[in-house]
Design an enzyme around this catalytic site. Structure first.
Site, PDB file in Angstrom:
ATOM      1  CE  LYS A  22      -8.963  -2.978   7.947  1.00  0.00           C
ATOM      2  NZ  LYS A  22      -8.798  -2.205   6.706  1.00  0.00           N
ATOM      3  CG  ASN A  23      -9.252  -5.507   4.748  1.00  0.00           C
ATOM      4  OD1 ASN A  23      -9.603  -4.376   5.099  1.00  0.00           O
ATOM      5  ND2 ASN A  23      -7.987  -5.899   4.786  1.00  0.00           N
ATOM      6  CB  CYS A 117      -2.484   2.761   5.953  1.00  0.00           C
ATOM      7  SG  CYS A 117      -3.481   2.583   7.425  1.00  0.00           S
ATOM      8  NE  ARG A 122      -2.717   1.242   0.167  1.00  0.00           N
ATOM      9  CZ  ARG A 122      -3.520   0.952   1.169  1.00  0.00           C
ATOM     10  NH1 ARG A 122      -3.515   1.695   2.244  1.00  0.00           N
ATOM     11  NH2 ARG A 122      -4.339  -0.082   1.105  1.00  0.00           N
ATOM     12  CG  ASP A 307      -3.173  -6.494   5.715  1.00  0.00           C
ATOM     13  OD1 ASP A 307      -2.361  -5.693   5.223  1.00  0.00           O
ATOM     14  OD2 ASP A 307      -4.334  -6.633   5.283  1.00  0.00           O
ATOM     15  NE  ARG A 399      -8.452   2.829   9.109  1.00  0.00           N
ATOM     16  CZ  ARG A 399      -7.446   2.184   8.499  1.00  0.00           C
ATOM     17  NH1 ARG A 399      -6.205   2.509   8.757  1.00  0.00           N
ATOM     18  NH2 ARG A 399      -7.707   1.250   7.633  1.00  0.00           N
TER      19      ARG A 399
HETATM   20  C1  EPZ Z   1      -6.049  -4.667   0.444  1.00  0.00           C
HETATM   21  O1  EPZ Z   1      -5.533  -3.447  -0.056  1.00  0.00           O
HETATM   22  C2  EPZ Z   1      -6.248  -4.468   1.935  1.00  0.00           C
HETATM   23  N1  EPZ Z   1      -7.178  -3.362   2.130  1.00  0.00           N
HETATM   24  C3  EPZ Z   1      -4.924  -4.180   2.620  1.00  0.00           C
HETATM   25  O2  EPZ Z   1      -5.173  -4.203   4.009  1.00  0.00           O
HETATM   26  C4  EPZ Z   1      -3.922  -5.295   2.310  1.00  0.00           C
HETATM   27  O3  EPZ Z   1      -2.647  -4.917   2.796  1.00  0.00           O
HETATM   28  C5  EPZ Z   1      -3.822  -5.514   0.799  1.00  0.00           C
HETATM   29  O4  EPZ Z   1      -5.141  -5.749   0.235  1.00  0.00           O
HETATM   30  C6  EPZ Z   1      -2.952  -6.727   0.426  1.00  0.00           C
HETATM   31  O5  EPZ Z   1      -3.452  -7.877   1.037  1.00  0.00           O
HETATM   32  C7  EPZ Z   1      -8.485  -3.570   2.009  1.00  0.00           C
HETATM   33  O6  EPZ Z   1      -8.947  -4.673   1.764  1.00  0.00           O
HETATM   34  C8  EPZ Z   1      -9.364  -2.394   2.243  1.00  0.00           C
HETATM   35  P1  EPZ Z   1      -3.889  -4.663  -3.420  1.00  0.00           P
HETATM   36  P2  EPZ Z   1      -5.517  -3.196  -1.603  1.00  0.00           P
HETATM   37  O7  EPZ Z   1      -4.629  -3.981  -4.479  1.00  0.00           O
HETATM   38  O8  EPZ Z   1      -6.693  -3.848  -2.234  1.00  0.00           O
HETATM   39  C9  EPZ Z   1      -0.444  -2.981  -6.307  1.00  0.00           C
HETATM   40  C10 EPZ Z   1      -5.072  -3.458   6.228  1.00  0.00           C
HETATM   41  O9  EPZ Z   1      -4.136  -3.237   7.024  1.00  0.00           O
HETATM   42  N2  EPZ Z   1      -1.527  -2.364  -7.064  1.00  0.00           N
HETATM   43  O10 EPZ Z   1      -4.027  -6.155  -3.284  1.00  0.00           O
HETATM   44  O11 EPZ Z   1      -5.356  -1.741  -1.818  1.00  0.00           O
HETATM   45  C11 EPZ Z   1      -0.261  -2.313  -4.961  1.00  0.00           C
HETATM   46  O12 EPZ Z   1       0.541  -1.156  -5.059  1.00  0.00           O
HETATM   47  C12 EPZ Z   1      -5.002  -3.007   4.792  1.00  0.00           C
HETATM   48  O13 EPZ Z   1      -6.117  -4.020   6.576  1.00  0.00           O
HETATM   49  C13 EPZ Z   1      -1.266  -1.714  -8.244  1.00  0.00           C
HETATM   50  O14 EPZ Z   1      -0.116  -1.639  -8.673  1.00  0.00           O
HETATM   51  O15 EPZ Z   1      -4.206  -3.978  -2.016  1.00  0.00           O
HETATM   52  C14 EPZ Z   1       0.365  -3.416  -4.145  1.00  0.00           C
HETATM   53  O16 EPZ Z   1       1.743  -3.445  -4.364  1.00  0.00           O
HETATM   54  C15 EPZ Z   1      -3.790  -2.189   4.496  1.00  0.00           C
HETATM   55  N3  EPZ Z   1      -2.307  -1.145  -8.927  1.00  0.00           N
HETATM   56  C16 EPZ Z   1      -0.260  -4.677  -4.714  1.00  0.00           C
HETATM   57  O17 EPZ Z   1      -0.788  -4.307  -6.005  1.00  0.00           O
HETATM   58  C17 EPZ Z   1      -3.594  -1.224  -8.479  1.00  0.00           C
HETATM   59  O18 EPZ Z   1      -4.489  -0.704  -9.158  1.00  0.00           O
HETATM   60  C18 EPZ Z   1      -1.387  -5.300  -3.909  1.00  0.00           C
HETATM   61  O19 EPZ Z   1      -2.349  -4.305  -3.600  1.00  0.00           O
HETATM   62  C19 EPZ Z   1      -3.859  -1.900  -7.288  1.00  0.00           C
HETATM   63  C20 EPZ Z   1      -2.810  -2.468  -6.580  1.00  0.00           C
END
Ligand code: EPZ
Length: 432
Positions: A22-23, A117, A122, A307, A399
């Site tokens: 998916k991702n 979610c 986020r 995840d 989803r």
């Molecule tokens: C991706 O989300 C995945 N979603 C998430 O999967 C997954 O939990 C996550 O990566 C971590 O592996 C998709 O790929 C669509 P991040 P993403 O940016 O990219 C902070 C699922 O269940 N952060 O790696 O949004 C953030 O708050 C979903 O399949 C900032 O501070 O995650 C978090 O603490 C849910 N500023 C950390 O970084 C930013 O601009 C990691 O988030 C971006 C992120």
């Protein structure tokens, strides 16, 4: 509206095949906007997030042709719009990839702030900082992200990720791939889907090296050409079936996986007393005896994936002794705990820490999914629980899991989908 009804407490056996990731799909499909030709993308999972992102591309004017259930051809040559319809993009977190893709294609993007979610705040500040580093002017107005490259061109730059963000790393790659000059992304995230996006773009003529390490180098190219690409198998879907067998017991072969991607999960299952054998593109998981306790800390890849945290928690509810989970990525990923307690689980949460006292058995109850992985974890727990478990709000689960019910039935699980009256259901809001 529908719900799952599970008669649990039965071991699983047989073979299950894993769908495309998916991702990876939700990034690769928007990446097709950067391509001046027809992209054939194979092994796409048949899930609602993919349906939604394909619809957004169609609304933008791309030709989207479903060759079969798992193959799509996308022709973005004639799109002219850089504005993404608000009502669609707000439904999924991954709509942020449209910003990088449209900015890379047109030097301009206007996309509604993404939904997702509810796992915490986020933010997307790291995404926006990356676009700015590449020369874009970025603002958020009336709920929309506006990103504009002066003179329509982005230029290569050094980007340092304050945090190894999956989404920001991929978005920086998307924006940089057709920029003038070379971009270096440091402290990049290393998840398998990041390598997959780089491989997709390189197949279409990009020049990206280092994906899968913490320094990615993108040498901008003038244009990308069409081609064919097959998406990697879903690490988290495979992990969820590993967890299902761990919780319910049994002997299952999980096919169409990259075993290396599962090491971070199987290492923990082995600590819990589960046997995992690796083959070329499959793993066999066997759980017969009691489960042992363990501790989990979620981290960026190759650490234990956030995840998979709720699904492993379901298993630890039945392990002997006390286990501790430390959620290292999201601030609000324990919303499933109150539902697990209805099954008889003993869990205490304090901030990012959950302490689980294993119990001998869980007993079926009526539950409500609150996000994708939490919902999947409720299915895992329901398969292990004695008696009947009902799970509502299954749109969250659908989803991200293709044919979950059919695949589990193929493993001998007693699970079915039942219609519920509209007033008992709950509307889908946002997705991530
Ligand atoms: C991706 O989300 C995945 N979603 C998430 O999967 C997954 O939990 C996550 O990566 C971590 O592996 C998709 O790929 C669509 P991040 P993403 O940016 O990219 C902070 C699922 O269940 N952060 O790696 O949004 C953030 O708050 C979903 O399949 C900032 O501070 O995650 C978090 O603490 C849910 N500023 C950390 O970084 C930013 O601009 C990691 O988030 C971006 C992120």
């Amino acid at each position: 509206m529908q719900k799952y009804v599970i008669h649990g407490g039965k071991p699983l056996s047989g073979t299950v095949s894993i769908s495309g990731a998916k991702n990876a799909a939700v990034a690769i499909i928007p990446a097709a906007l950067l391509v001046d030709g027809v992209c054939r993308i194979e092994n796409i999972p048949q899930i609602s997030d993919v349906t939604l992102i394909l619809r957004i591309l169609q609304e933008l004017g791309a030709g989207v042709h479903l060759v079969n259930r798992h193959t799509v051809e996308i022709d973005s040559r004639h799109i002219a719009s850089f504005r993404v319809p608000d009502q669609l993009s707000r439904k999924m977190r991954a709509s942020y990839y449209l910003i990088g893709s449209l900015l890379g294609r047109f030097g301009r993007a206007m996309v509604s702030m993404p939904g997702g979610c509810d796992l915490g705040t986020r933010p997307i500040d790291l995404h926006l900082k990356s676009f700015q580093a590449l020369g874009a002017e970025v603002s958020v107005e009336s709920g929309y992200v506006h990103a504009t490259a002066p003179n329509g061109r982005l230029h290569g730059a050094g980007i340092y990720m304050d945090q190894a963000s999956v989404g920001a790393t991929m978005n920086a790659m998307l924006a940089a791939v057709r920029a003038d000059g070379t971009t270096t992304i440091e402290n990049a995230a290393k998840e398998p889907h990041i390598v997959d996006l780089a491989n997709f773009l390189n197949t279409m003529g990009a020049d990206i090296t280092g994906a899968g390490t913490d320094v990615i180098r993108v040498r901008g190219v003038k244009s990308l050409h069409g081609g064919a690409y097959s998406i990697i198998p879903d690490q988290i879907e495979a992990g969820t079936y590993l967890a299902a067998v761990t919780a319910a017991g049994g002997d299952v072969v999980i096919q169409n996986v990259i075993p290396k991607h599962l090491d971070c999960i199987t290492a923990k299952l082995e600590e819990m007393g589960v046997q995992v054998e690796e083959y070329g593109d499959s793993v066999r998981v066997v759980r017969r005896g009691a489960l042992r306790r363990t501790n989990i800390k979620t981290m960026p890849y190759p650490g234990f994936p956030t995840d998979m945290q709720p699904q492993i928690a379901a298993c630890l509810c039945l392990a002997e002794g006390t286990s501790v989970i430390n959620e290292g990525i999201w601030e609000n990923r324990y919303r499933y705990v109150s539902e697990f307690r209805r099954l008889g689980a003993h869990i205490q949460v304090d901030g990012k820490i959950a302490v689980i006292e294993g119990v001998e058995r869980l007993t079926g109850a009526s539950l409500r999914a609150c996000d994708l992985r939490a919902g999947a974890a409720m299915v895992v727990a329901g398969l292990a629980a004695e008696g009947t478990t009902e799970i509502g709000c299954i749109h969250y689960i659908e989803r991200g899991y293709e044919k979950l019910v059919e695949k589990l039935q193929g493993l001998g699980a007693d699970i079915r989908v039942v219609d519920v009256p509209e007033e008992d259901g709950q509307q889908a809001d946002q997705a991530g």
